[in-house]
Motif scaffolding. Structure first.
Motif, PDB file in Angstrom:
ATOM      1  N   ALA A  35      48.792   7.302  21.782  1.00  0.00           N
ATOM      2  CA  ALA A  35      47.479   6.797  21.472  1.00  0.00           C
ATOM      3  C   ALA A  35      46.591   8.011  21.161  1.00  0.00           C
ATOM      4  O   ALA A  35      46.595   9.209  21.569  1.00  0.00           O
ATOM      5  N   LEU A  36      45.945   7.650  19.998  1.00  0.00           N
ATOM      6  CA  LEU A  36      45.013   8.498  19.325  1.00  0.00           C
ATOM      7  C   LEU A  36      43.840   7.788  19.226  1.00  0.00           C
ATOM      8  O   LEU A  36      43.695   6.823  18.530  1.00  0.00           O
ATOM      9  N   GLY A  37      42.671   8.266  19.484  1.00  0.00           N
ATOM     10  CA  GLY A  37      41.317   7.780  19.331  1.00  0.00           C
ATOM     11  C   GLY A  37      40.311   8.538  19.673  1.00  0.00           C
ATOM     12  O   GLY A  37      40.409   9.678  19.838  1.00  0.00           O
ATOM     13  N   VAL A  38      38.972   7.781  19.802  1.00  0.00           N
ATOM     14  CA  VAL A  38      37.734   8.408  19.964  1.00  0.00           C
ATOM     15  C   VAL A  38      37.087   7.552  21.117  1.00  0.00           C
ATOM     16  O   VAL A  38      36.915   6.350  21.120  1.00  0.00           O
ATOM     17  N   TRP A  39      36.777   8.181  22.154  1.00  0.00           N
ATOM     18  CA  TRP A  39      36.072   7.666  23.500  1.00  0.00           C
ATOM     19  C   TRP A  39      34.701   8.351  23.605  1.00  0.00           C
ATOM     20  O   TRP A  39      34.640   9.443  23.818  1.00  0.00           O
ATOM     21  N   GLY A  40      33.579   7.933  23.463  1.00  0.00           N
ATOM     22  CA  GLY A  40      32.278   8.313  23.845  1.00  0.00           C
ATOM     23  C   GLY A  40      32.086   9.605  22.665  1.00  0.00           C
ATOM     24  O   GLY A  40      31.471  10.674  23.165  1.00  0.00           O
ATOM     25  N   GLY A  41      32.804   9.179  21.469  1.00  0.00           N
ATOM     26  CA  GLY A  41      32.408  10.669  20.286  1.00  0.00           C
ATOM     27  C   GLY A  41      33.392  11.916  20.754  1.00  0.00           C
ATOM     28  O   GLY A  41      33.354  12.852  20.023  1.00  0.00           O
ATOM     29  N   VAL A  42      34.584  11.620  21.811  1.00  0.00           N
ATOM     30  CA  VAL A  42      35.217  12.549  22.037  1.00  0.00           C
ATOM     31  C   VAL A  42      36.749  12.391  21.511  1.00  0.00           C
ATOM     32  O   VAL A  42      37.068  11.359  21.972  1.00  0.00           O
ATOM     33  N   PRO A  43      37.387  13.192  20.892  1.00  0.00           N
ATOM     34  CA  PRO A  43      38.813  12.852  20.407  1.00  0.00           C
ATOM     35  C   PRO A  43      39.675  12.637  21.733  1.00  0.00           C
ATOM     36  O   PRO A  43      39.563  13.492  22.637  1.00  0.00           O
ATOM     37  N   VAL A  44      40.618  11.666  21.782  1.00  0.00           N
ATOM     38  CA  VAL A  44      41.438  11.458  23.045  1.00  0.00           C
ATOM     39  C   VAL A  44      42.817  11.486  22.447  1.00  0.00           C
ATOM     40  O   VAL A  44      43.311  10.587  21.462  1.00  0.00           O
ATOM     41  N   PHE A  45      43.923  12.188  23.191  1.00  0.00           N
ATOM     42  CA  PHE A  45      45.322  11.949  22.806  1.00  0.00           C
ATOM     43  C   PHE A  45      45.827  11.189  24.234  1.00  0.00           C
ATOM     44  O   PHE A  45      45.716  11.945  25.298  1.00  0.00           O
ATOM     45  N   GLY A  46      46.410  10.274  24.114  1.00  0.00           N
ATOM     46  CA  GLY A  46      46.954   9.354  25.169  1.00  0.00           C
ATOM     47  C   GLY A  46      48.723   9.747  24.795  1.00  0.00           C
ATOM     48  O   GLY A  46      49.466   9.369  24.094  1.00  0.00           O
TER      49      GLY A  46
END
Length: 154
Positions: A35-46
């Motif tokens: 999973a690659l995305g952005v949460w609350g303006g922060v890049p996230v790697f799942g």
């Protein structure tokens, strides 16, 4: 965070619910659920839940992205083109990474491809990268070996 292909894929669910999911499944073995995305303006790697898949996805995707975000720039891993000391038949449609080490000038792969076999990570000295196309690898055929050192690991 973690990503999964099943009901326990909480990271992807959070990213989808917030509208921040950029990518979920990739054509890579091991490591399909990423999973690659952005949460609350922060890049996230799942990262995938299996340890080998998480390690491979960290080396191939997360580490380069984190280095780029930290201002270090992108470094292409050093690829060595060496003969295979193994046989493998691979279907088309996804890139594969095999735990491998060099002995007598050839790439030897770990006996088990299971992404839960952590012992293969310490046995290996790097990864053999097989491209998306179908392939039948035979001993002596040239393969691409990516030493752990080319990713900045000892």
């Amino acid at each position: 965070g973690g990503a999964s292909a099943g009901d326990e894929d909480h990271m992807s669910a959070v990213l989808r619910a917030s509208g921040g999911m950029a990518l979920w499944r990739i054509a890579v073995k091991p490591g399909r659920p990423l999973a690659l995305g952005v949460w609350g303006g922060v890049p996230v790697f799942g990262l995938p839940g299996n340890p080998v898949a998480a390690f491979v996805c960290t080396l191939i995707f997360a580490r380069p992205a984190l280095l780029q975000l930290a201002g270090a720039g992108f470094q292409v891993p050093q690829a060595l083109h060496i003969p295979a000391a193994f046989s493998k038949t691979k279907k088309a449609g996804r890139r594969e990474y095999l735990r491998a080490r060099l002995r007598d000038g050839a790439a030897h792969v770990f006996a088990s491809e299971g992404s839960g076999r952590v012992s293969g990570l310490s046995w290996a000295e790097g990864l053999v990268e097989l491209p998306e196309a179908a392939a039948e690898i035979k001993p002596g055929q040239t393969v691409c070996f990516l030493p752990y050192a080319s990713f900045g690991l000892p």
